[in-house]
Scaffold this motif. Structure first.
Motif, PDB file in Angstrom:
ATOM      1  N   VAL A  64       0.847  -1.191   0.000  1.00 12.88           N
ATOM      2  CA  VAL A  64       0.000   0.000   0.000  1.00 12.88           C
ATOM      3  C   VAL A  64       0.886   1.247   0.000  1.00 12.88           C
ATOM      4  O   VAL A  64       1.786   1.371   0.836  1.00 12.88           O
ATOM      5  N   GLU A  65       0.641   2.166  -0.916  1.00 14.54           N
ATOM      6  CA  GLU A  65       1.405   3.410  -0.944  1.00 14.54           C
ATOM      7  C   GLU A  65       1.032   4.222   0.300  1.00 14.54           C
ATOM      8  O   GLU A  65      -0.129   4.600   0.480  1.00 14.54           O
ATOM      9  N   THR A  66       2.045   4.473   1.148  1.00 12.34           N
ATOM     10  CA  THR A  66       1.786   5.007   2.479  1.00 12.34           C
ATOM     11  C   THR A  66       2.679   6.208   2.784  1.00 12.34           C
ATOM     12  O   THR A  66       3.832   6.266   2.358  1.00 12.34           O
ATOM     13  N   ALA A  67       2.128   7.156   3.508  1.00 10.62           N
ATOM     14  CA  ALA A  67       2.898   8.320   3.971  1.00 10.62           C
ATOM     15  C   ALA A  67       2.633   8.542   5.449  1.00 10.62           C
ATOM     16  O   ALA A  67       1.529   8.308   5.940  1.00 10.62           O
ATOM     17  N   ILE A  68       3.670   8.992   6.168  1.00  9.51           N
ATOM     18  CA  ILE A  68       3.519   9.408   7.559  1.00  9.51           C
ATOM     19  C   ILE A  68       3.449  10.928   7.585  1.00  9.51           C
ATOM     20  O   ILE A  68       4.313  11.607   7.026  1.00  9.51           O
ATOM     21  N   LEU A  69       2.415  11.437   8.221  1.00  2.00           N
ATOM     22  CA  LEU A  69       2.264  12.879   8.411  1.00  2.00           C
ATOM     23  C   LEU A  69       2.625  13.181   9.855  1.00  2.00           C
ATOM     24  O   LEU A  69       1.940  12.748  10.778  1.00  2.00           O
ATOM     25  N   GLU A  70       3.716  13.926  10.050  1.00  2.40           N
ATOM     26  CA  GLU A  70       4.231  14.193  11.388  1.00  2.40           C
ATOM     27  C   GLU A  70       4.610  15.668  11.508  1.00  2.40           C
ATOM     28  O   GLU A  70       5.289  16.211  10.650  1.00  2.40           O
ATOM     29  N   LYS A  71       4.163  16.305  12.589  1.00  3.05           N
ATOM     30  CA  LYS A  71       4.435  17.738  12.747  1.00  3.05           C
ATOM     31  C   LYS A  71       5.845  18.021  13.246  1.00  3.05           C
ATOM     32  O   LYS A  71       6.355  19.125  13.074  1.00  3.05           O
ATOM     33  N   ASN A  72       6.490  17.025  13.868  1.00  2.48           N
ATOM     34  CA  ASN A  72       7.871  17.205  14.311  1.00  2.48           C
ATOM     35  C   ASN A  72       8.851  17.026  13.152  1.00  2.48           C
ATOM     36  O   ASN A  72       8.533  16.362  12.162  1.00  2.48           O
ATOM     37  N   LYS A  73      10.036  17.583  13.312  1.00  2.00           N
ATOM     38  CA  LYS A  73      11.059  17.434  12.273  1.00  2.00           C
ATOM     39  C   LYS A  73      11.633  16.028  12.257  1.00  2.00           C
ATOM     40  O   LYS A  73      12.198  15.608  11.249  1.00  2.00           O
ATOM     41  N   MET A  74      11.501  15.331  13.366  1.00  2.00           N
ATOM     42  CA  MET A  74      12.037  13.973  13.451  1.00  2.00           C
ATOM     43  C   MET A  74      10.942  12.997  13.857  1.00  2.00           C
ATOM     44  O   MET A  74       9.995  13.360  14.547  1.00  2.00           O
ATOM     45  N   LEU A  75      11.086  11.752  13.426  1.00  2.00           N
ATOM     46  CA  LEU A  75      10.152  10.695  13.804  1.00  2.00           C
ATOM     47  C   LEU A  75      10.555  10.124  15.169  1.00  2.00           C
ATOM     48  O   LEU A  75      11.725  10.142  15.540  1.00  2.00           O
ATOM     49  N   GLY A  76       9.574   9.615  15.893  1.00  2.00           N
ATOM     50  CA  GLY A  76       9.844   8.936  17.160  1.00  2.00           C
ATOM     51  C   GLY A  76      10.418   9.820  18.237  1.00  2.00           C
ATOM     52  O   GLY A  76      11.229   9.374  19.054  1.00  2.00           O
ATOM     53  N   ARG A  77       9.986  11.062  18.300  1.00  4.86           N
ATOM     54  CA  ARG A  77      10.583  11.988  19.270  1.00  4.86           C
ATOM     55  C   ARG A  77      10.344  11.542  20.710  1.00  4.86           C
ATOM     56  O   ARG A  77      11.251  11.585  21.537  1.00  4.86           O
ATOM     57  N   LYS A  78       9.122  11.127  21.017  1.00 11.41           N
ATOM     58  CA  LYS A  78       8.836  10.667  22.384  1.00 11.41           C
ATOM     59  C   LYS A  78       9.518   9.329  22.654  1.00 11.41           C
ATOM     60  O   LYS A  78      10.011   9.082  23.758  1.00 11.41           O
ATOM     61  N   LEU A  79       9.583   8.484  21.641  1.00  9.91           N
ATOM     62  CA  LEU A  79      10.196   7.163  21.788  1.00  9.91           C
ATOM     63  C   LEU A  79      11.670   7.291  22.159  1.00  9.91           C
ATOM     64  O   LEU A  79      12.218   6.433  22.857  1.00  9.91           O
ATOM     65  N   ARG A  80      12.313   8.350  21.703  1.00 12.33           N
ATOM     66  CA  ARG A  80      13.744   8.542  21.965  1.00 12.33           C
ATOM     67  C   ARG A  80      14.048   8.756  23.443  1.00 12.33           C
ATOM     68  O   ARG A  80      15.183   8.544  23.879  1.00 12.33           O
ATOM     69  N   ILE A  81      13.064   9.210  24.214  1.00 13.42           N
ATOM     70  CA  ILE A  81      13.308   9.457  25.641  1.00 13.42           C
ATOM     71  C   ILE A  81      12.607   8.437  26.536  1.00 13.42           C
ATOM     72  O   ILE A  81      12.667   8.519  27.753  1.00 13.42           O
ATOM     73  N   THR A  82      11.948   7.460  25.918  1.00 12.66           N
ATOM     74  CA  THR A  82      11.211   6.450  26.684  1.00 12.66           C
ATOM     75  C   THR A  82      12.169   5.611  27.525  1.00 12.66           C
ATOM     76  O   THR A  82      13.250   5.247  27.077  1.00 12.66           O
ATOM     77  N   GLY A  83      11.731   5.300  28.745  1.00  8.88           N
ATOM     78  CA  GLY A  83      12.552   4.468  29.630  1.00  8.88           C
ATOM     79  C   GLY A  83      13.875   5.103  29.954  1.00  8.88           C
ATOM     80  O   GLY A  83      14.903   4.423  29.986  1.00  8.88           O
TER      81      GLY A  83
END
Length: 407
Positions: free
Chosen positions: A25-44
């Motif tokens: 499926v042709e798919t796009a991520i629409l994200e308002k941050n400049k980087m993906l996974g911003r919250k995930l980067r600080i998890t744990g």
């Protein structure tokens, strides 16, 4: 133009986008941050507890609300599947105390990069922008309108915007607003996995004190409803740390009900054994002032608490301490009682409880029962779990199920 747009580039969003793209499926991520996974980067604390190695039964017991809704998602993409996924993506994992699964590197960024690689492999496009509104026609998705006014047509949308915790990472409740505008009911968001506030001034004086291997019991209107052993931290407002975050999930009826935390500072010793230890100590330090003995029993910041609770004078000689007074010391060590006055704001929570009402979502597909072509994944829904990797398991499992675009 993409056939599917995933709104939100966090754990659930990237897993959903990669899954859809892998199916062609042709798919796009629409994200308002400049980087993906911003919250995930600080998890744990930057280590990222990706899942838990426990059984399916145990996993379900770690979800205080709407666990049954997640059964199909968990069965379709299990914790074993999560572990296999990341190791296949080049992220070796390890299992620690309580079944918590982390990257061997202890770096959350490795998890983020693995998900980005998964998306890139399938050809997922990244669009930076803020979704303003999901556009529909005849109760079906037909596109998304951005804050800029630009409209992107599509057939499917996966809403994976997260909750309201950590707003600086982009989790500001946008998904609730968009879903509500389409007729979905929003269960009022509330903090889950959040530090607690206390009014007792003596608690605040111990700010910075970290305790390990203590047992925390939580009482609701005098009834014990939670107990666990681990770590906690005293702060300027009350209590934080893993034990307290887990306990906070159970405080769902504040302020209507009274909650009290009871800390056992010496869980490895029963009261009788603890008193026997005190007797041995008292024989060794017989001629010392009580205050000069206490550092051998507890951290410095606990000394004022022990003096007050035991009722023993600071300069009373150890050999003068009576049996009843020893009992007061034991009780102070085994039953540190701290009434809870409230929870910290939802913005400080690791996870948000509440969100899109799961009764309006098909649990077998994650598709909206109101709008065809609209799917949900992750924390935007009214699902949350205790600490230990369970919340990311929810994100990954619902992400995969939504990304299959069934229905």
């Amino acid at each position: 133009m993409p056939e599917c747009i995933v709104i939100g580039g966090g754990a659930a969003g990237m897993m959903a986008a990669g899954t859809a793209a892998a199916a062609g499926v042709e798919t796009a991520i629409l994200e308002k941050n400049k980087m993906l996974g911003r919250k995930l980067r600080i998890t744990g604390k930057g280590r990222c507890n990706v899942t838990n190695a426990g059984s399916m039964e145990d996993m379900m017991q770690q979800i205080p609300g709407n666990a049954k809704f997640l059964f199909s998602a968990f069965r379709g993409f299990t914790n074993e599947d999560v572990i296999a996924f990341f190791e296949e993506q080049g992220v070796p994992l390890k299992t620690e105390r309580g079944g918590r699964v982390f990257p061997q590197s202890d770096k959350a960024i490795d998890v983020v990069q693995a998900l980005i690689r998964f998306c890139r492999t399938g050809g997922v496009k990244y669009v930076q922008g803020q979704a303003e509104e999901i556009v529909t026609a005849n109760s079906a998705v037909c596109g998304v309108r951005l804050h800029s006014g630009m409209e992107i047509p599509c057939r499917h949308i996966i809403l994976a915007t997260g909750g309201k915790s950590y707003p600086l990472t982009g989790s500001t409740g946008d998904g609730y607003r968009m879903a509500q505008k389409l007729g979905h009911t929003i269960v009022p968001p509330r903090a889950s996995l959040v530090p607690v506030e206390t009014e007792e001034s003596w608690v605040h004086t111990m700010q910075g004190l970290s305790l390990k291997n203590v047992r925390l019991s939580l009482f609701e209107n005098g009834k014990r409803i939670f107990e666990e052993q681990g770590e906690l931290l005293f702060t300027h407002f009350g209590l934080s740390g893993p034990l307290v975050l887990s306990a906070s999930c159970h405080m769902r009826h504040l302020p209507q009900r009274k909650y009290e935390i009871v800390i056992d500072l010496k869980p490895a010793l029963e009261e009788k054994k603890l008193e026997e230890r005190l007797l041995r100590d008292f024989a060794e330090y017989a001629n010392r002032d009580f205050i000069n003995y206490l550092p051998s029993l507890a951290p410095q910041k606990l000394i004022d608490y022990l003096l007050r609770e035991s009722g023993i004078g600071a300069h009373e000689k150890v050999h003068q301490i009576r049996r009843q007074q020893r009992g007061s010391i034991v009780k102070a060590l085994k039953e540190m009682r701290i009434p809870v006055s409230g929870l910290r704001p939802v913005e400080e929570a690791i996870v948000t409880a509440g969100g899109v009402n799961v009764k309006e979502i098909n649990p077998s597909t994650m598709q909206s029962k109101r709008i065809a072509g609209l799917y949900f994944a992750g924390e935007v829904m009214d699902v949350d779990a205790y600490t230990g990797g369970y919340n990311l398991q929810i994100a990954f499992s619902t992400g995969v199920l939504a990304g299959k675009l069934r229905g």
